[in-house]
Scaffold this active site. Structure first.
Site, PDB file in Angstrom:
ATOM      1  N   LEU A  12     -40.118 -26.017   4.923  1.00 65.39           N
ATOM      2  CA  LEU A  12     -39.041 -26.675   5.672  1.00 65.39           C
ATOM      3  C   LEU A  12     -39.621 -27.644   6.705  1.00 65.39           C
ATOM      4  CD1 LEU A  12     -36.073 -27.013   6.426  1.00 65.39           C
ATOM      5  CD2 LEU A  12     -36.275 -24.992   7.890  1.00 65.39           C
ATOM      6  N   ASP A  35     -51.407 -21.221  17.316  1.00 58.76           N
ATOM      7  CA  ASP A  35     -50.915 -19.926  16.846  1.00 58.76           C
ATOM      8  C   ASP A  35     -49.766 -19.565  17.779  1.00 58.76           C
ATOM      9  OD1 ASP A  35     -50.350 -17.306  16.331  1.00 58.76           O
ATOM     10  OD2 ASP A  35     -52.442 -16.633  16.350  1.00 58.76           O
ATOM     11  N   ALA A  59     -42.956 -19.229  10.518  1.00 54.71           N
ATOM     12  CA  ALA A  59     -42.468 -17.876  10.232  1.00 54.71           C
ATOM     13  C   ALA A  59     -43.491 -17.171   9.372  1.00 54.71           C
ATOM     14  CB  ALA A  59     -41.124 -17.907   9.502  1.00 54.71           C
ATOM     15  N   THR A  61     -43.212 -15.452   6.204  1.00 52.30           N
ATOM     16  CA  THR A  61     -42.089 -15.473   5.246  1.00 52.30           C
ATOM     17  C   THR A  61     -42.324 -14.635   3.982  1.00 52.30           C
ATOM     18  OG1 THR A  61     -43.009 -17.552   4.424  1.00 52.30           O
ATOM     19  CG2 THR A  61     -41.116 -17.714   5.892  1.00 52.30           C
ATOM     20  N   TYR A 124     -38.732  -7.803   7.229  1.00 50.68           N
ATOM     21  CA  TYR A 124     -38.608  -9.252   7.473  1.00 50.68           C
ATOM     22  C   TYR A 124     -37.291  -9.539   8.202  1.00 50.68           C
ATOM     23  CZ  TYR A 124     -37.698 -14.192   6.358  1.00 50.68           C
ATOM     24  OH  TYR A 124     -37.383 -15.522   6.440  1.00 50.68           O
ATOM     25  N   LYS A 128     -36.713 -11.058  11.965  1.00 51.97           N
ATOM     26  CA  LYS A 128     -35.979 -12.307  12.201  1.00 51.97           C
ATOM     27  C   LYS A 128     -34.816 -12.059  13.167  1.00 51.97           C
ATOM     28  CE  LYS A 128     -36.608 -15.819  10.580  1.00 51.97           C
ATOM     29  NZ  LYS A 128     -37.492 -16.945  10.992  1.00 51.97           N
TER      30      LYS A 128
HETATM   31  N1  LIG Z   1     -38.101 -19.673   2.409  1.00 53.02           N
HETATM   32  C1  LIG Z   1     -36.872 -19.179   2.388  1.00 53.02           C
HETATM   33  O1  LIG Z   1     -36.306 -18.876   1.314  1.00 53.02           O
HETATM   34  C2  LIG Z   1     -36.113 -18.968   3.673  1.00 53.02           C
HETATM   35  C3  LIG Z   1     -34.832 -18.407   3.614  1.00 53.02           C
HETATM   36  C4  LIG Z   1     -34.122 -18.221   4.800  1.00 53.02           C
HETATM   37  C5  LIG Z   1     -34.670 -18.589   6.015  1.00 53.02           C
HETATM   38  N2  LIG Z   1     -35.924 -19.115   6.044  1.00 53.02           N
HETATM   39  C6  LIG Z   1     -36.479 -19.478   7.361  1.00 53.02           C
HETATM   40  O2  LIG Z   1     -36.731 -20.881   7.377  1.00 53.02           O
HETATM   41  C7  LIG Z   1     -37.859 -21.164   8.218  1.00 53.02           C
HETATM   42  C8  LIG Z   1     -38.879 -21.988   7.449  1.00 53.02           C
HETATM   43  O3  LIG Z   1     -39.318 -21.222   6.315  1.00 53.02           O
HETATM   44  P1  LIG Z   1     -40.312 -21.826   5.231  1.00 53.02           P
HETATM   45  O4  LIG Z   1     -39.934 -21.235   3.932  1.00 53.02           O
HETATM   46  O5  LIG Z   1     -40.426 -23.292   5.399  1.00 53.02           O
HETATM   47  O6  LIG Z   1     -41.677 -21.134   5.690  1.00 53.02           O
HETATM   48  P2  LIG Z   1     -43.171 -21.474   5.252  1.00 53.02           P
HETATM   49  O7  LIG Z   1     -43.200 -22.456   4.142  1.00 53.02           O
HETATM   50  O8  LIG Z   1     -43.854 -20.159   5.080  1.00 53.02           O
HETATM   51  O9  LIG Z   1     -43.750 -22.231   6.531  1.00 53.02           O
HETATM   52  C9  LIG Z   1     -44.020 -21.550   7.720  1.00 53.02           C
HETATM   53  C10 LIG Z   1     -45.117 -22.297   8.439  1.00 53.02           C
HETATM   54  O10 LIG Z   1     -45.429 -21.570   9.634  1.00 53.02           O
HETATM   55  C11 LIG Z   1     -46.846 -21.435   9.717  1.00 53.02           C
HETATM   56  N3  LIG Z   1     -47.194 -20.270  10.516  1.00 53.02           N
HETATM   57  C12 LIG Z   1     -47.216 -18.964  10.153  1.00 53.02           C
HETATM   58  N4  LIG Z   1     -47.633 -18.199  11.172  1.00 53.02           N
HETATM   59  C13 LIG Z   1     -47.866 -19.034  12.216  1.00 53.02           C
HETATM   60  C14 LIG Z   1     -48.337 -18.846  13.546  1.00 53.02           C
HETATM   61  N5  LIG Z   1     -48.656 -17.634  14.022  1.00 53.02           N
HETATM   62  N6  LIG Z   1     -48.461 -19.930  14.344  1.00 53.02           N
HETATM   63  C15 LIG Z   1     -48.171 -21.174  13.874  1.00 53.02           C
HETATM   64  N7  LIG Z   1     -47.745 -21.420  12.623  1.00 53.02           N
HETATM   65  C16 LIG Z   1     -47.593 -20.356  11.799  1.00 53.02           C
HETATM   66  C17 LIG Z   1     -47.277 -21.296   8.279  1.00 53.02           C
HETATM   67  O11 LIG Z   1     -48.660 -21.490   8.129  1.00 53.02           O
HETATM   68  P3  LIG Z   1     -49.426 -20.725   6.905  1.00 53.02           P
HETATM   69  O12 LIG Z   1     -48.807 -21.248   5.654  1.00 53.02           O
HETATM   70  O13 LIG Z   1     -50.845 -21.103   7.106  1.00 53.02           O
HETATM   71  O14 LIG Z   1     -49.139 -19.270   7.103  1.00 53.02           O
HETATM   72  C18 LIG Z   1     -46.423 -22.378   7.626  1.00 53.02           C
HETATM   73  O15 LIG Z   1     -46.999 -23.650   7.745  1.00 53.02           O
HETATM   74  C19 LIG Z   1     -38.370 -19.803   8.691  1.00 53.02           C
HETATM   75  O16 LIG Z   1     -37.807 -19.500   9.945  1.00 53.02           O
HETATM   76  C20 LIG Z   1     -37.825 -18.828   7.661  1.00 53.02           C
HETATM   77  O17 LIG Z   1     -37.669 -17.539   8.173  1.00 53.02           O
HETATM   78  C21 LIG Z   1     -36.659 -19.324   4.903  1.00 53.02           C
END
Ligand SMILES: NC(=O)c1ccc[n+]([C@@H]2O[C@H](COP(=O)([O-])OP(=O)(O)OC[C@H]3O[C@@H](n4cnc5c(N)ncnc54)[C@H](OP(=O)(O)O)[C@@H]3O)[C@@H](O)[C@H]2O)c1
Length: 287
Positions: A12, A35, A59, A61, A124, A128
């Site tokens: 996202l 971090d 997140a 995730t 999870y 959240k």
């Molecule tokens: N994916 C879904 O289906 C879904 C559904 C509902 C809601 N959401 C919400 O939407 C939002 C975005 O999700 P997404 O799917 O885009 O997630 P994502 O692709 O996993 O991206 C999360 C990013 O956060 C980084 N990150 C993790 N731990 C961190 C830390 N301690 N400090 C700084 N950065 C950190 C990750 O780095 P690394 O990759 O290196 O870990 C990654 O770049 C989240 O709040 C998630 O809960 C997602």
């Protein structure tokens, strides 16, 4: 506006970078340069960039891994959110944050509204929900957007997983007892832009419209990709026995978003077609 996106390399976050750069000055911070579980690192980043608005797209995730890596999961999804919220409150900056359909238990049969009771079924979802509480309790101006079943250009997602499995497996078993709404991160990013630019605060549910099960989603992915020689078989969550329990029904009611912004989210099948054409272009470019 000057906007700082935390997690700008995620699925996202990377889409938000592109969408918001059209109208704003946007900076990004992600692992390894920050971090968010470190209060000092978050404060330093915000102090040096001095944004008008911060967006938290970070997140932990991996829903199944959260069951065994509870501490790490809560550190990012709850503690880190609290840090950002307190810093934003102290500096008078609005914080945009994302949460999930997994804060609900899925026992209902009608779409969940923003004020409905939260009762997560897995770690999870619990983490959240704790993040939501810390955001609200900090008292900063915030926009809390719950979304679901995301897929996009960057990162692992269900659409890419189904297409990859279809290359090697003639039969795919996919659960047919979990219902939700697939959401294209590009469409969600547009919606985030409208909410930010309209000055909205509070909780919003934002997904594409319509609903389906994962089985129906998988059938549609293959059909729309012209893959007709792979069979998709409906199965149940019990048979798949994944570590984290999933909600049987997690459709979100997005009427408030439509009412307040005047923008309707398009149907998930239409969004999927757009996404598949993006993937096809990637393949064409590689060959
Ligand atoms: N994916 C879904 O289906 C879904 C559904 C509902 C809601 N959401 C919400 O939407 C939002 C975005 O999700 P997404 O799917 O885009 O997630 P994502 O692709 O996993 O991206 C999360 C990013 O956060 C980084 N990150 C993790 N731990 C961190 C830390 N301690 N400090 C700084 N950065 C950190 C990750 O780095 P690394 O990759 O290196 O870990 C990654 O770049 C989240 O709040 C998630 O809960 C997602």
């Amino acid at each position: 506006m000057k906007i700082l996106i935390f997690g700008h390399r995620g699925m996202l976050g990377s889409e938000l970078m592109m969408r918001l750069q059209a109208n704003h000055e946007v900076a990004g911070q992600d692992i390894p340069e920050i971090d968010i579980t470190s209060y000092d690192a978050c404060r330093q980043a915000i102090l040096s960039i001095k944004p008008d608005l911060a967006v938290n797209a970070t997140a932990f995730t991996d829903v199944d891994a959260c069951e065994t890596r509870r501490e790490e999961c809560f550190a990012v999804n709850a503690l880190g959110v609290g840090h950002l919220a307190l810093i934003c409150r102290d500096m008078g900056i609005k914080l945009v944050h994302f949460s999930t359909d997994y804060v609900f238990n899925g026992r209902r049969k009608t779409p969940y509204a923003e004020e409905d009771f939260c009762d997560p079924l897995n770690v999870y979802g619990l983490s959240k929900l704790e993040g939501e509480k810390r955001l609200q309790e900090a008292g900063c101006d915030h926009l809390l957007i719950r979304t679901a079943w995301l897929y996009g250009k960057n990162g692992k997602n269900f659409v890419r997983a189904i297409l990859a499995r279809a290359e090697t497996d003639p039969v795919l078993d996919v659960v047919d007892d979990q219902r939700g709404c697939p959401t294209y991160s590009a469409d969600l990013s547009d919606a985030v832009g409208f909410l930010i630019e309209g000055g909205h605060s509070g909780i919003y549910h934002v997904t594409n419209s319509g609903q389906c099960t994962w089985y129906e989603f998988a059938c549609r992915i293959l059909k729309s990709s012209g893959i007709l020689d792979v069979e998709v078989r409906p199965t149940t969550s019990d048979k798949l026995a994944r570590p984290a329990c999933r909600s049987p029904y997690s459709v979100l009611n997005c009427e408030k978003y439509f009412r307040d912004t005047g923008h309707a989210m398009r149907h998930w099948t239409e969004a999927l077609n757009d996404y598949l054409s993006v993937i096809r272009k990637e393949v064409d470019l590689k060959s």
